[in-house]
Write a protein that holds these residues in place. Sequence first.
Motif, PDB file in Angstrom:
ATOM      1  N   SER A  99      -5.236   7.411   8.381  1.00 31.85           N
ATOM      2  CA  SER A  99      -5.529   6.409   7.282  1.00 31.85           C
ATOM      3  C   SER A  99      -4.466   5.779   6.460  1.00 31.85           C
ATOM      4  N   LEU A 102      -3.192   2.349   7.721  1.00 33.56           N
ATOM      5  CA  LEU A 102      -4.334   1.134   7.667  1.00 33.56           C
ATOM      6  C   LEU A 102      -3.757   0.044   6.922  1.00 33.56           C
ATOM      7  N   PRO A 103      -2.983   0.267   5.867  1.00 30.76           N
ATOM      8  CA  PRO A 103      -2.592  -0.783   4.947  1.00 30.76           C
ATOM      9  C   PRO A 103      -1.149  -1.363   5.454  1.00 30.76           C
ATOM     10  N   LYS A 105      -0.913  -2.704   8.360  1.00 29.58           N
ATOM     11  CA  LYS A 105      -1.436  -3.583   9.497  1.00 29.58           C
ATOM     12  C   LYS A 105      -1.476  -5.107   8.637  1.00 29.58           C
ATOM     13  N   ARG A 111      -5.841  -8.987   2.786  1.00 28.25           N
ATOM     14  CA  ARG A 111      -6.685  -8.398   3.925  1.00 28.25           C
ATOM     15  C   ARG A 111      -7.622  -7.335   3.349  1.00 28.25           C
ATOM     16  N   THR A 112      -8.451  -7.010   4.286  1.00 28.32           N
ATOM     17  CA  THR A 112      -9.262  -5.698   3.918  1.00 28.32           C
ATOM     18  C   THR A 112      -8.986  -4.619   4.881  1.00 28.32           C
ATOM     19  N   TYR A 113      -9.296  -3.427   4.731  1.00 29.28           N
ATOM     20  CA  TYR A 113      -9.077  -2.454   5.652  1.00 29.28           C
ATOM     21  C   TYR A 113      -9.922  -1.505   5.128  1.00 29.28           C
ATOM     22  N   ARG A 117     -14.828   1.113   9.719  1.00 30.75           N
ATOM     23  CA  ARG A 117     -14.444  -0.044  10.418  1.00 30.75           C
ATOM     24  C   ARG A 117     -13.353   0.162  11.375  1.00 30.75           C
ATOM     25  N   ASP A 118     -12.310   0.685  10.801  1.00 28.12           N
ATOM     26  CA  ASP A 118     -11.055   0.421  11.530  1.00 28.12           C
ATOM     27  C   ASP A 118     -10.341   2.081  12.130  1.00 28.12           C
ATOM     28  N   HIS A 155      -3.720  -3.193  -4.584  1.00 29.17           N
ATOM     29  CA  HIS A 155      -4.980  -2.458  -3.747  1.00 29.17           C
ATOM     30  C   HIS A 155      -6.187  -1.867  -4.563  1.00 29.17           C
TER      31      HIS A 155
END
Length: 258
Positions: A99, A102-103, A105, A111-113, A117-118, A155
């Motif tokens: 986890s 994720l940020p 990418k 962006r969203t994460y 979903r990811d 964030h």
Amino acid sequence: MMGEAQERVLTLWDELADFEAGQCEQAAAHVMGALCAQTGAWNATWAGAVRVGGGAADDPLRGWRVAAVQALKPVPPHADEGHFREILKEWDRRAIDPSFLLPMKDVGAFRTYAFRRDLPAGWFETAFFRRHYEAVGTGDAVFVAVPLNQDCESHFGFYAARPFTAGEIALLAFALRGIKWFHRHLMMSNGLLAASAPLTPAERRVLHLLLTKASEKEIARQVEIATSTAHQHVTNVFRKFGVRSRAELMSLWLRSAG
């Protein structure tokens, strides 16, 4: 015609503009509460992320660390942001959980994460997810990242018992992308943008009052410290922001909203 959900976002933006310069924490809580109500999230956080030293070649987090965090609701048995700071301790130790990546990418871009979903389905069976998220009622989390420069990002995170829908994620992105000025204010209020060093908790409290009409004596009374101590905090705040007066400090805030 604009949908009802987007109309509520526009109303939220209007409400946000009514907060005074020294009320960043209250304004952030208002934003988080309103967006939780619109998406069914039970809690939310704001985090200020900074990149330190560019990151070593073998650092998968590329030097990024979370330098400030604010939670809408404390998570028992922790007080304030204690639950989220426990997670950040592992981040700071570079005990890399999937986890945490994720940020990374598309870092530097809006962006969203999101967890559901990811991340792979197997992650939701790990001890990390069960201890830090499932145990407190979180089944999914969505984050919206707003870059302010190459070394600084804002964030917002939202936590729900059930998976977020694609529409809810799009709504969060829409709501938070249109207020970049507010993201700058949040970072500045923590000394993470335009300051030479992060502010201490005491300096943050003094800064918020410096952005009002309160005198140093009134600041000392409200923070419950000696006037001489308040003056030292004021001096430190001015030094970190590279200003020499309250007028210059306020001018810096006004420029950040332009």
